[in-house]
Design a protein around this motif. Structure first.
Motif, PDB file in Angstrom:
ATOM      1  N   GLU A  15      -0.696   3.700  -8.923  1.00  0.00           N
ATOM      2  CA  GLU A  15      -1.766   3.585  -9.896  1.00  0.00           C
ATOM      3  C   GLU A  15      -2.762   2.358 -10.002  1.00  0.00           C
ATOM      4  OE1 GLU A  15      -1.698   4.032 -14.874  1.00  0.00           O
ATOM      5  OE2 GLU A  15       0.059   3.445 -13.504  1.00  0.00           O
ATOM      6  N   ASN A  16      -2.241   1.096 -10.001  1.00  0.00           N
ATOM      7  CA  ASN A  16      -3.003   0.060  -9.848  1.00  0.00           C
ATOM      8  C   ASN A  16      -3.554  -0.463  -8.435  1.00  0.00           C
ATOM      9  OD1 ASN A  16      -2.699  -0.197 -12.631  1.00  0.00           O
ATOM     10  ND2 ASN A  16      -0.477  -1.156 -12.513  1.00  0.00           N
ATOM     11  N   ARG A  17      -3.357   0.475  -7.565  1.00  0.00           N
ATOM     12  CA  ARG A  17      -3.955  -0.080  -6.130  1.00  0.00           C
ATOM     13  C   ARG A  17      -5.575   0.270  -6.118  1.00  0.00           C
ATOM     14  NH1 ARG A  17      -0.297  -3.518  -4.871  1.00  0.00           N
ATOM     15  NH2 ARG A  17       1.776  -2.789  -4.783  1.00  0.00           N
ATOM     16  N   ARG A  18      -6.297  -0.519  -5.187  1.00  0.00           N
ATOM     17  CA  ARG A  18      -7.705  -0.459  -4.758  1.00  0.00           C
ATOM     18  C   ARG A  18      -7.786   0.231  -3.640  1.00  0.00           C
ATOM     19  NH1 ARG A  18     -13.009  -2.146  -6.727  1.00  0.00           N
ATOM     20  NH2 ARG A  18     -14.394  -2.165  -4.903  1.00  0.00           N
ATOM     21  N   VAL A  19      -8.051   1.536  -3.568  1.00  0.00           N
ATOM     22  CA  VAL A  19      -8.101   2.189  -2.146  1.00  0.00           C
ATOM     23  C   VAL A  19      -9.382   2.892  -1.716  1.00  0.00           C
ATOM     24  CG1 VAL A  19      -7.033   4.195  -0.942  1.00  0.00           C
ATOM     25  CG2 VAL A  19      -5.783   2.855  -2.612  1.00  0.00           C
ATOM     26  N   ARG A  20      -9.741   2.696  -0.620  1.00  0.00           N
ATOM     27  CA  ARG A  20     -11.027   3.377   0.114  1.00  0.00           C
ATOM     28  C   ARG A  20     -10.789   3.967   1.365  1.00  0.00           C
ATOM     29  NH1 ARG A  20     -12.142   1.570  -4.483  1.00  0.00           N
ATOM     30  NH2 ARG A  20     -13.950   0.284  -5.128  1.00  0.00           N
ATOM     31  N   LEU A  21     -11.739   4.896   1.455  1.00  0.00           N
ATOM     32  CA  LEU A  21     -11.598   5.485   2.863  1.00  0.00           C
ATOM     33  C   LEU A  21     -12.194   4.344   3.867  1.00  0.00           C
ATOM     34  CD1 LEU A  21     -13.121   8.784   2.637  1.00  0.00           C
ATOM     35  CD2 LEU A  21     -10.688   8.467   2.910  1.00  0.00           C
ATOM     36  N   ARG A  22     -11.427   4.386   5.127  1.00  0.00           N
ATOM     37  CA  ARG A  22     -11.944   3.463   6.089  1.00  0.00           C
ATOM     38  C   ARG A  22     -13.356   4.136   6.567  1.00  0.00           C
ATOM     39  NH1 ARG A  22     -11.356   4.123  11.323  1.00  0.00           N
ATOM     40  NH2 ARG A  22      -9.930   5.693  11.051  1.00  0.00           N
ATOM     41  N   PRO A  23     -14.198   2.978   7.006  1.00  0.00           N
ATOM     42  CA  PRO A  23     -15.387   3.515   7.669  1.00  0.00           C
ATOM     43  C   PRO A  23     -15.260   4.097   8.914  1.00  0.00           C
ATOM     44  CG  PRO A  23     -15.504   0.959   6.983  1.00  0.00           C
ATOM     45  CD  PRO A  23     -13.926   1.393   6.746  1.00  0.00           C
ATOM     46  N   GLY A  24     -16.263   5.093   9.159  1.00  0.00           N
ATOM     47  CA  GLY A  24     -15.971   5.935  10.320  1.00  0.00           C
ATOM     48  C   GLY A  24     -15.462   7.267   9.992  1.00  0.00           C
ATOM     49  N   VAL A  25     -14.958   7.569   8.716  1.00  0.00           N
ATOM     50  CA  VAL A  25     -14.351   8.752   8.051  1.00  0.00           C
ATOM     51  C   VAL A  25     -15.355   9.600   7.724  1.00  0.00           C
ATOM     52  CG1 VAL A  25     -12.792   9.956   6.841  1.00  0.00           C
ATOM     53  CG2 VAL A  25     -12.232   7.651   7.838  1.00  0.00           C
ATOM     54  N   ARG A  64     -15.961   4.980  -6.099  1.00  0.00           N
ATOM     55  CA  ARG A  64     -16.685   4.165  -7.256  1.00  0.00           C
ATOM     56  C   ARG A  64     -15.781   3.638  -8.245  1.00  0.00           C
ATOM     57  NH1 ARG A  64     -19.511   9.292  -6.876  1.00  0.00           N
ATOM     58  NH2 ARG A  64     -18.291  10.166  -8.653  1.00  0.00           N
ATOM     59  N   SER A  65     -14.523   3.632  -8.180  1.00  0.00           N
ATOM     60  CA  SER A  65     -13.444   3.093  -9.298  1.00  0.00           C
ATOM     61  C   SER A  65     -12.828   1.745  -8.683  1.00  0.00           C
ATOM     62  CB  SER A  65     -12.480   4.185  -9.670  1.00  0.00           C
ATOM     63  OG  SER A  65     -13.185   5.402 -10.040  1.00  0.00           O
ATOM     64  N   ALA A  66     -12.401   1.105  -9.549  1.00  0.00           N
ATOM     65  CA  ALA A  66     -11.665  -0.071  -9.186  1.00  0.00           C
ATOM     66  C   ALA A  66     -10.154   0.200  -8.944  1.00  0.00           C
ATOM     67  CB  ALA A  66     -11.457  -1.191 -10.517  1.00  0.00           C
ATOM     68  N   THR A  67      -9.377   1.083  -9.327  1.00  0.00           N
ATOM     69  CA  THR A  67      -7.810   1.550  -8.923  1.00  0.00           C
ATOM     70  C   THR A  67      -8.025   3.049  -9.036  1.00  0.00           C
ATOM     71  OG1 THR A  67      -7.506   1.574 -11.375  1.00  0.00           O
ATOM     72  CG2 THR A  67      -7.401  -0.402 -10.411  1.00  0.00           C
ATOM     73  N   VAL A  68      -6.778   3.291  -8.367  1.00  0.00           N
ATOM     74  CA  VAL A  68      -6.423   4.637  -8.267  1.00  0.00           C
ATOM     75  C   VAL A  68      -6.212   5.360  -9.717  1.00  0.00           C
ATOM     76  CG1 VAL A  68      -4.485   6.339  -7.477  1.00  0.00           C
ATOM     77  CG2 VAL A  68      -5.385   4.526  -6.045  1.00  0.00           C
ATOM     78  N   GLN A  95      -0.573  10.697   2.850  1.00  0.00           N
ATOM     79  CA  GLN A  95      -0.933  11.327   4.461  1.00  0.00           C
ATOM     80  C   GLN A  95      -1.872  10.588   4.939  1.00  0.00           C
ATOM     81  OE1 GLN A  95      -1.819  15.410   3.245  1.00  0.00           O
ATOM     82  NE2 GLN A  95       0.654  16.008   3.400  1.00  0.00           N
ATOM     83  N   LEU A  96      -3.002  10.246   4.126  1.00  0.00           N
ATOM     84  CA  LEU A  96      -4.317   9.569   4.664  1.00  0.00           C
ATOM     85  C   LEU A  96      -3.695   7.952   5.122  1.00  0.00           C
ATOM     86  CD1 LEU A  96      -6.982  10.315   1.954  1.00  0.00           C
ATOM     87  CD2 LEU A  96      -6.653  11.349   4.444  1.00  0.00           C
ATOM     88  N   HIS A  97      -2.950   7.455   4.482  1.00  0.00           N
ATOM     89  CA  HIS A  97      -2.592   5.854   4.775  1.00  0.00           C
ATOM     90  C   HIS A  97      -1.752   6.121   6.292  1.00  0.00           C
ATOM     91  CE1 HIS A  97      -1.147   1.877   4.254  1.00  0.00           C
ATOM     92  NE2 HIS A  97       0.378   2.565   4.269  1.00  0.00           N
ATOM     93  N   GLN A  98      -0.733   7.102   6.160  1.00  0.00           N
ATOM     94  CA  GLN A  98       0.071   7.273   7.538  1.00  0.00           C
ATOM     95  C   GLN A  98      -0.876   7.336   8.713  1.00  0.00           C
ATOM     96  OE1 GLN A  98       2.915  10.071   6.654  1.00  0.00           O
ATOM     97  NE2 GLN A  98       4.071   8.698   5.153  1.00  0.00           N
ATOM     98  N   SER A  99      -1.901   8.133   8.407  1.00  0.00           N
ATOM     99  CA  SER A  99      -2.898   8.502   9.406  1.00  0.00           C
ATOM    100  C   SER A  99      -3.786   7.152   9.839  1.00  0.00           C
ATOM    101  CB  SER A  99      -3.686   9.678   9.319  1.00  0.00           C
ATOM    102  OG  SER A  99      -2.893  10.846   9.015  1.00  0.00           O
ATOM    103  N   GLY A 100      -3.931   6.292   8.983  1.00  0.00           N
ATOM    104  CA  GLY A 100      -4.666   5.019   9.085  1.00  0.00           C
ATOM    105  C   GLY A 100      -6.010   5.394   8.783  1.00  0.00           C
ATOM    106  N   LEU A 101      -6.284   6.175   7.507  1.00  0.00           N
ATOM    107  CA  LEU A 101      -7.730   6.404   7.095  1.00  0.00           C
ATOM    108  C   LEU A 101      -8.024   5.691   6.014  1.00  0.00           C
ATOM    109  CD1 LEU A 101      -7.742  10.242   7.847  1.00  0.00           C
ATOM    110  CD2 LEU A 101      -8.481   8.587   9.609  1.00  0.00           C
ATOM    111  N   LEU A 102      -7.143   4.874   5.335  1.00  0.00           N
ATOM    112  CA  LEU A 102      -7.425   4.094   4.100  1.00  0.00           C
ATOM    113  C   LEU A 102      -7.341   2.670   4.330  1.00  0.00           C
ATOM    114  CD1 LEU A 102      -5.162   6.310   1.588  1.00  0.00           C
ATOM    115  CD2 LEU A 102      -7.638   6.297   2.047  1.00  0.00           C
TER     116      LEU A 102
END
Length: 715
Positions: A15-25, A64-68, A95-102
């Motif tokens: 809930e309180n994590r800041r997450v983004r897609l990795r560049p190149g996705v 666009r958000s600070a946290t999940v 799933q996205l994290h395990q694939s290294g996309l976040l």
């Protein structure tokens, strides 16, 4: 579609994590069944993931958000009815994290992202080597070559090319149909030692062109082909290309064409080869063309077109049905059924949209699992038959993959899955109870036990009629189809040479008798020496006389005389031992079936509780039997001489192979109790089912496995 629950026990972890897609996705829109989907593409790793619009909107808000938690609140404010639940977001981020996309605030540096990518790479490599039958080894990037050479073949990927393809297919099929008998006859030498090198070469070349077909079709529609290499299919090196970029195509027709491109190429090659085969004489070209036809047609139908394996047919079916990731979705649907109706999880979400789709996805999951097991078992038996040690090593590897690993994954899921936090005790207890119940039923509960034996219906009596001596057919005394008695004359032969031999032998006997009487008065010593000559002459005369008597062919038993071809050989000379016809009874029939020595003990000693026989073509009737008996069969090939057979029993050869049996077997005979509705004819194929005392399934399976090893491996 079932509405996913809003809240989840694992929400506090993200809930309180800041997450983004990795560049190149990158993300591309697609439509399936009128609904919008999005394809997430990892350009660096050339991987693709499909997500639904709610997940896409959440990812946009996450940027666009600070946290999940804030991103989820924004999603709820914009479209509360379509917003994903907390459990769906946790699963998506996992799933996205395990694939290294976040990238997130707990990672913060490139090293951590790189570590995630390395972890994903190791996972892929481990998965490749875990699947011992389908190991892929990337070698080169063929994309630039395909781009440069595409103009040379692009005209074939068009409507004109399709018309040419159809015409060749029609001419190729016509060539096979018109020469079907010859085509079928040549299959006998397909696996011969002389042909195997050409067959293997045909497989290599055809599969190479197959993969280039995928590559060119993908490039034609704008996709990239970043990898080409070798796939060890059953340890045989075959080429492969990575045309997965076609998954991002918006039109499902183009995606299906890329998946079908390899088979299109193979059918094209098979059609051309069939035309060449039909119009060439014996020789190298004829043989190679035949190998190409078999490889490019049978292999395509059995493997590539089969949607239960993740080959071309699977991707075509997935695109035509518009079900992204069909196998994964089927697996998740099966897991949903377990969680929803067995574990009673309140937050379980159905991946399927309707009840009908749920049924078919679960059916596909079960069918694909069973088919893969049967395919692997068949491959193991085939390999171990020729290479016992390799087969045993493969069996150990498959046992680990298909028995140990699933159990380990199931235990890990039950022990640590966040989805089971509220029902873990119930899930573990129910699973243990189910396992114990299933094992108890298999190991201890008696189940129906029966044994099937294929055989042939034989008339009693049934006797072959042979020419006892050589002669010309001069008269048919009894017409074919007439009931006769034992000893009744059937036809008459004439042999003028035999008559002359009898006359000469009679004269020789008379002369010898006169000489003996004369020697009795004047030469007693010569009288004694002529005694042996007289004995030999009498024996010779008796032999010729017996052969003359055999010129009248008589019925060896009572029954119906069947010799439909005799009318056409009147006046022809037949050699001694020529089969003339048969005499078969019509009042009594029995089933002659073969049972191996390892199985025959189960049938006797009072173990048979009931027996029924079904005649092929009259399966609606079940005949009872009487006087069940087992007769040891001779393994001497000489016993195949029809003159040395018993009353119709097969003696000496395993008829399924047409060669001397490699192990002892018994002929089981059971006299059939006739029914007015069931018509019995000598030579009909039938199957006997012999009911045995009930036994637990585990006992039956262990016995069958032991007999399999004894029969195939002599262990």
């Amino acid at each position: 579609m079932n509405r996913a629950p809003t809240f989840d026990e694992s929400w506090h972890r993200v809930e309180n994590r800041r997450v983004r897609l990795r560049p190149g996705v990158e993300i591309f829109p697609q439509r399936f069944r009128g609904q919008r989907w999005y394809v997430v593409r990892d350009a660096l790793g050339n991987r693709f993931f499909r997500i639904r619009p709610p997940a896409y909107r959440f990812i946009c808000e996450m940027e666009r958000s600070a946290t999940v938690g804030e991103a989820w609140d924004r999603t709820l404010d914009n479209a509360a009815e379509e917003a994903p639940g907390q459990g769906e977001i946790v699963q998506l981020l996992s799933q996205l994290h395990q694939s290294g996309l976040l990238r997130s605030d707990i990672e913060g540096d490139v090293a951590t992202v790189f570590a995630a990518q390395q972890k994903e790479h190791r996972r892929q490599v481990t998965g490749q080597w875990a699947n011992l039958l389908f190991i892929r080894i990337p070698l080169i990037n063929p994309d630039r070559f395909l781009q440069r050479t595409l103009p040379l073949v692009s005209w074939l990927i068009s409507r004109a090319g399709f018309v040419i393809w159809l015409a060749l297919l029609a001419f190729g099929a016509k060539a096979i149909v018109e020469n079907w008998a010859e085509f079928r006859a040549e299959t006998g030498g397909l696996l011969g030692a002389d042909n195997l090198p050409w067959l293997y070469a045909a497989i290599i070349v055809i599969k190479g062109l197959h993969e280039f077909g995928h590559g060119y079709f993908c490039r034609k529609y704008g996709g990239e082909v970043p990898q080409m290499g070798i796939m060890l299919l059953l340890f045989n090196p075959l080429p492969f290309v990575d045309a997965s970029s076609s998954w991002a195509f918006r039109e499902k027709g183009k995606r299906a064409l890329v998946a079908a491109a390899g088979m299109i190429v193979e059918v094209f090659l098979a059609s051309v080869a069939a035309i060449v085969w039909a119009n060439s004489g014996e020789g190298l070209v004829h043989s190679v063309a035949y190998n190409v036809v078999i490889t490019a047609s049978v292999g395509t139908l059995i493997f590539n077109l089969n949607p239960l394996l993740r080959f071309d047919g699977y991707h075509i079916l997935s695109d035509l049905l518009e079900v992204p990731n069909l196998q994964g979705r089927a697996t998740r649907t099966a897991l949903y059924m377990v969680e929803k109706y067995f574990f009673r999880l309140p937050n379980s979400t159905n991946p399927a949209d309707t009840k009908t789709e749920t049924f078919w996805l679960v059916f596909y999951f079960v069918a694909a699992f069973i088919y893969r097991i049967l395919l692997l078992v068949g491959i193991l038996l085939l390999v171990s038959h020729w290479f016992f040690v390799i087969g045993m090593l493969l069996a150990i590897g498959f046992a680990f993959m298909w028995l140990v690993m699933p159990v380990v994954k199931a235990v890990k899921y039950l022990w640590s899955s966040p989805r089971l936090e509220a029902r873990r005790g119930r899930a573990v207890g129910l699973t243990l109870a189910l396992f114990i119940t299933i094992f108890g039923v298999i190991a201890f509960v008696p189940m129906p036990n029966h044994f099937r034996a294929a055989g042939v219906v034989r008339a009693d009596p049934f006797a072959h009629v042979f020419a006892g001596t050589a002669g010309k057919v001069s008269e048919i005394i009894v017409a074919s189809g007439t009931m006769v008695e034992a000893g009744q004359p059937l036809l008459r032969l004439t042999n003028f040479e035999l008559d002359r031999e009898i006359e000469l032998a009679s004269l020789s006997l008379q002369v010898a008798q006169m000489q003996q009487r004369e020697a009795l008065e004047f030469d007693p010593v010569r009288h004694l020496s002529l005694e042996g000559y007289l004995t030999a002459t009498r024996a010779r005369l008796a032999k010729f006389t017996a052969e003359k008597e055999a010129l009248v062919v008589v019925a060896p038993a009572a029954g119906r005389w069947i010799a439909p071809e005799m009318i056409s050989v009147v006046g022809a000379t037949l050699q001694r031992g020529t089969e003339l016809g048969v005499v078969q009874g019509e009042g009594s029939h029995y089933l002659a079936a073969e049972v191996r020595q390892a199985d025959v003990a189960r049938l006797f000693g009072g173990n048979v509780k009931g027996t029924g026989v079904k005649i092929r073509g009259q399966e609606q009737h079940t005949l009872a039997v009487s006087d069940l008996q087992a007769i040891p069969a001779d393994r001497d090939p000489a016993s195949q001489d029809p003159r040395k057979r018993g009353r119709g029993g097969i003696q000496g050869m395993d008829p399924r192979r047409g060669s001397p049996s490699s192990e002892p077997f018994f002929e089981v005979r059971a006299f059939l109790v006739p029914q007015s509705e069931c018509y019995l004819v000598h030579g009909q194929q039938a199957v006997a089912r012999l009911d045995l005392p009930w036994e637990p399934l585990l006992t039956q399976w262990v016995r069958s496995l032991r007999q399999l090893f004894q029969r195939n491996y002599r262990v």
